[in-house]
Design a protein around this motif. Structure first.
Motif, PDB file in Angstrom:
ATOM      1  N   ILE A   1      -3.026   0.617  -3.754  1.00 46.18           N
ATOM      2  CA  ILE A   1      -2.994  -0.616  -2.990  1.00 46.18           C
ATOM      3  C   ILE A   1      -2.960  -1.804  -3.945  1.00 46.18           C
ATOM      4  O   ILE A   1      -3.820  -1.949  -4.800  1.00 46.18           O
ATOM      5  CB  ILE A   1      -4.223  -0.732  -2.061  1.00 46.18           C
TER       6      ILE A   1
ATOM      7  N   TRP B   1      -3.216   5.900   2.138  1.00 47.02           N
ATOM      8  CA  TRP B   1      -2.888   4.954   1.066  1.00 47.02           C
ATOM      9  C   TRP B   1      -3.649   5.330  -0.187  1.00 47.02           C
ATOM     10  O   TRP B   1      -4.871   5.445  -0.188  1.00 47.02           O
ATOM     11  CB  TRP B   1      -3.276   3.543   1.453  1.00 47.02           C
TER      12      TRP B   1
ATOM     13  N   ALA C   1       0.854  -1.189   0.000  1.00 43.14           N
ATOM     14  CA  ALA C   1       0.000   0.000   0.000  1.00 43.14           C
ATOM     15  C   ALA C   1       0.888   1.237   0.000  1.00 43.14           C
ATOM     16  O   ALA C   1       1.650   1.455   0.948  1.00 43.14           O
ATOM     17  CB  ALA C   1      -0.919  -0.010   1.212  1.00 43.14           C
TER      18      ALA C   1
END
Length: 100
Positions: free
Chosen positions: A85, A82, A7
């Motif tokens: 991912i 994030w 991530a």
């Protein structure tokens, strides 16, 4: 099933601030997941200068759906840290616990 999550944080000026603002919630969430037996290993990804740029997690869930439920509530996701991912299934053969 074992999953490897890579991530990556955003690369904009405010990315590190977003990460750090939700880090306490992320760590509490990971502790709970670890106690429930879902965490094999987890840590921060760093660049050549040692700056945090994301996270790597090895996780154990019954299904991809359960993993997706975790990701949907993960503070680094809901807090906008994030931004990229990647998830792969994997077969973890060895895992050594390290106290952080």
């Amino acid at each position: 099933m074992h999953f490897m999550i890579l991530a990556y944080d955003g690369t904009d000026e405010g990315a590190l601030d977003r990460r750090m603002s939700v880090r306490p919630q992320h760590l509490e969430n990971i502790r709970k997941l670890n106690e429930a037996g879902h965490v094999i290993s987890a840590g921060g990804l760093t660049n050549a200068e040692g700056k945090l740029i994301g996270s790597v997690l090895l996780m154990d869930f019954e299904s991809r759906e359960q993993l997706d439920e975790y990701l949907a509530s993960e503070p680094y996701v809901t807090g906008g840290a994030w931004e990229d991912i990647k998830v792969e299934t994997c077969n973890v053969l060895f895992a050594n616990a390290i106290d952080a």
